[in-house]
Design an enzyme around this catalytic site. Structure first.
Site, short mmCIF file in Angstrom:
data_model
loop_
_atom_site.label_atom_id
_atom_site.label_comp_id
_atom_site.label_asym_id
_atom_site.label_seq_id
_atom_site.Cartn_x
_atom_site.Cartn_y
_atom_site.Cartn_z
N ALA A 68 123.16 -9.56 -49.02
CA ALA A 68 123.34 -10.85 -48.41
C ALA A 68 123.00 -11.62 -49.28
O ALA A 68 122.08 -11.73 -49.92
CB ALA A 68 122.53 -10.58 -47.40
N TYR A 124 111.09 -11.00 -57.64
CA TYR A 124 111.82 -10.25 -55.97
C TYR A 124 112.95 -9.84 -56.63
O TYR A 124 113.93 -8.56 -56.15
CB TYR A 124 112.74 -11.59 -56.45
CG TYR A 124 113.06 -11.31 -53.99
CD1 TYR A 124 112.66 -10.37 -53.63
CD2 TYR A 124 114.23 -12.15 -54.19
CE1 TYR A 124 113.47 -10.48 -52.77
CE2 TYR A 124 115.16 -11.83 -52.66
CZ TYR A 124 114.51 -10.80 -51.76
OH TYR A 124 114.93 -10.82 -50.32
#
Ligand SMILES: [Zn+2]
Length: 682
Positions: free
Chosen positions: A610, A580
């Site tokens: 975020a 990721y």
């Protein structure tokens, strides 16, 4: 035209509204107003009006004779009793004795005699209703009647068709003088069932709601039958080669966009109509002459201007030439409009302020009728009026020659303050006139983002792998939002989604490239296939979306905002999240690359970073396991930041909205994590 009256439905509404304290007269007035309002061949979008004369008790208990007449801002198709403000009738009737009455005094007299001081302004045609004696009065702008009346000899045609059943009133602008003219026409022929207002519309009268409605339908049907005798179906246009509408519309949007300085643009939202009738019309050899003639009834002018703009056919592969030709024609249109304004303003003695010189309807051979408005809703209204103009014009030409209102009359209506007031002057929302496309739009962050952009006035396109979920989010964003299934890792699907957005709204101004997913696994032993899959979604799909965004934004030539959802992982890796983090880190660089290469195009590119948001990437189960592995309660785990507050999908959405509004930032990253010095950008 079919008579839709139902005695059972009328009774039902009388009972229904009686429970709310409304007189049966008002309930029946609501009922047949709706029957008229839902028929687009009679009225469109707030056109037409109706009234009933009845008696009400005022607050002192005295019975007062009132006129309940359609209020400004209401549409007959969904009218309620509140949309039929009650005005004291006797004071209005006394005005009939005056020689003249200014618009200001007329509006003031109407408002001063309202039974409810907070009611909407009564219709501009209130005095006409008041000066006539009939209990129920219906008024529409029926296409069939206009097709007969918008003729050089329209009065004679209507006299021939209606004999002494209907009185004919020559064209007078709505307001006090038309009310006087209508009353005078009725006085001369007191037995008539209604009035034909030359080049404007039709009124019908009745002692009951049913009678007035039945007469309207019967008189309009007679006009339809007269047309059917001579009308032949317009032959379908032979298909012509033209560039795809999805490529043409962003160019048109760009041509209309006005620079406001500081990188801002006044944009417009499009509505394309390309059904057989629209295509046949724009394919006419004499299109310029046919289209130039005007509007079918005066109140259309405020929405579609005095004329449409006729363009040339966009040839496939030659769009640059067409774009240049379009710019020239737009300039010529604006010059023509300014000349019209100056000529007319001089005629009326000056004092008017010129409205913008941009067309609302553009006719594009091979592509269709393209209408523009400051919102999708407004664009749809303009497109409906343009299509009804084509229908009426075709009928008028079958009967004789289409000759609508003169330029003088058109100007008087377009620049009538009471008419302009119908458009409303409410301040626009900060993202009005902008189209936003959100990928991963059904996830927690995507859905929150789509909804927040909608609340700020943007037109919204929601893409998600799950098409039904995308549509559900779109529905919650408003009537005109578009929800589409899209696998963002499939370049063809991404192209198709951008095409669909362009066909719906004319283009795209803000793209939130948000879709993503996290695969877990220790990097040293990670299966290559997992890493590649992560890069497909978390990097390459962003590249595909960005390429399409830049393609459309450059065609529009009015800048735009390209926003990416990267993650805290892009700058601060977490164990076992290598697949990721590495792909998101590449996407962060991708954002900066786009910022670098497209700043000169006015395309601002920014990213939101975020962390710890409840979503498909951080499920309740994951929260529970991570909290317990750190020896924290879930409550404390979610608030493990400097501000000690949980960060939500709505907070991320707010960062995207902020980036869309902020005009002087590009290549930036906004961190939305409640504060985490270890993960802070350096
Ligand atoms: Zn009217």
């Amino acid at each position: 035209m079919k008579n839709l009256w139902s005695g059972a439905e009328a009774d039902r509404l009388v009972t229904h509204y009686a429970q709310q304290g409304h007189h049966a007269d008002v309930a029946l007035r609501v009922y047949t107003s709706r029957l008229l309002g839902i028929e687009p061949a009679l009225v469109l979008h707030g056109g037409g009006n109706t009234s009933v004369k009845t008696r009400l008790r005022d607050v002192a208990g005295d019975e007062v004779e009132v006129l309940c007449v359609k209020g400004s801002g209401w549409d007959m198709g969904n009218i309620e009793p509140a949309g039929l403000p009650a005005v004291r009738l006797q004071p209005l009737r006394r005005l009939a004795a005056l020689e003249r009455l200014s618009d200001e005094d007329m509006v003031n007299a109407q408002r001063c005699n309202l039974m409810d001081a907070s009611a909407p302004n009564p219709s501009v045609e209130t005095l006409l209703h008041a000066f006539l004696p009939h209990k129920f009065i219906d008024h529409t702008h029926a296409n069939a009647v206009l097709a007969l009346s918008d003729q050089p000899d329209g009065i004679a045609i209507c006299q021939d068709l209606y004999g002494n059943e209907m009185a004919i009133v020559d064209y007078v602008m709505p307001g006090f003088l038309l009310a006087k003219a209508a009353a005078a026409a009725h006085e001369q022929q007191p037995g008539v069932q209604g009035l034909i207002l030359h080049k404007h519309g039709i009124f019908s009268f009745g002692e009951t709601a049913e009678e007035a409605y039945e007469r309207m339908i019967r008189m309009v049907t007679r006009a339809e039958q007269r047309i059917a005798r001579v009308s032949v179906a317009v032959p379908a246009a032979a298909p012509v080669a033209a560039a795809p509408a999805a490529d043409v519309l962003p160019l048109l949007r760009g041509a209309l966009a006005q620079q406001l300085g500081d990188g801002r643009h006044q944009r417009w939202i499009a509505s394309l109509r390309n059904g057989p009738a629209a295509l046949a019309f724009v394919g006419r050899a004499d299109l310029q002459q046919a289209a130039w003639s005007g509007v079918i009834t005066p109140d259309h002018g405020i929405r579609i201007k005095n004329r449409p703009l006729v363009l040339s056919r966009p040839q496939p592969g030659a769009l640059a030439d067409w774009e240049a030709d379009t710019a020239q024609r737009l300039d010529a249109y604006a010059a023509d409009y300014r000349a019209y304004f100056e000529r007319q303003n001089a005629r009326v003695g000056g004092g008017r302020k010129q409205l913008d010189a941009l067309p609302r309807v553009l006719l594009v051979p091979g592509v269709g009728v393209v209408a523009f408005g400051k919102s999708k809703a407004d664009a749809e209204i303009a497109a409906d009026l343009a299509e009804t103009t084509i229908t009426t014009l075709n009928w008028a030409e079958a009967v004789g020659r289409f000759e609508p209102l003169s330029e003088d009359h058109l100007f008087d209506m377009e620049y009538w303050p009471l008419e302009q007031a119908k458009l409303g002057k409410a301040a626009e929302a900060p993202l009005a006139r902008q189209v936003v496309l959100v990928t991963g739009g059904a996830g927690a962050i995507g859905a929150a983002t789509a909804k927040l952009f909608a609340r700020h006035g943007a037109e919204v396109v929601v893409l998600d792998l799950d098409g039904e979920a995308a549509q559900a989010v779109a529905k919650s964003c408003g009537r005109h939002a578009l929800g589409l299934a899209c696998d963002v890792t499939d370049p063809q699907a991404v192209r198709a989604a951008f095409d669909a957005a362009c066909l719906r709204f004319g283009g795209v101004d803000i793209v939130v490239s948000n879709a993503g997913a996290a695969w877990e696994g220790a990097i040293a032993t990670l299966d290559d296939a997992v890493l590649r899959r992560s890069f497909e979604l978390n990097f390459f799909s962003h590249q595909g979306v960005a390429q399409n965004a830049v393609r459309v934004m450059k065609a529009q030539g009015s800048g735009g905002a390209l926003l990416f959802n990267v993650s805290k992982q892009a700058v601060n890796p977490g164990a076992n999240f290598g697949a990721y983090g590495t792909s998101k880190a590449a996407t962060l660089l991708l954002a900066r690359q786009y910022a670098l290469e497209h700043g000169a195009d006015g395309i601002r590119v920014n990213a939101v970073n975020a962390d710890r948001i409840r979503s498909g990437l951080l499920t309740e189960k994951m929260i529970a396991s991570r909290a317990s592995s750190r020896g924290l309660s879930e409550h404390d785990y979610m608030r493990g930041n400097l501000l000690q507050q949980e960060v939500t999908a709505e907070d991320v959405a707010l960062a995207f909205v902020h980036q869309a509004l902020e005009m002087k930032t590009t290549g930036g990253v906004t961190t939305v994590d409640g504060g985490n010095i270890a993960a802070a950008l350096r």
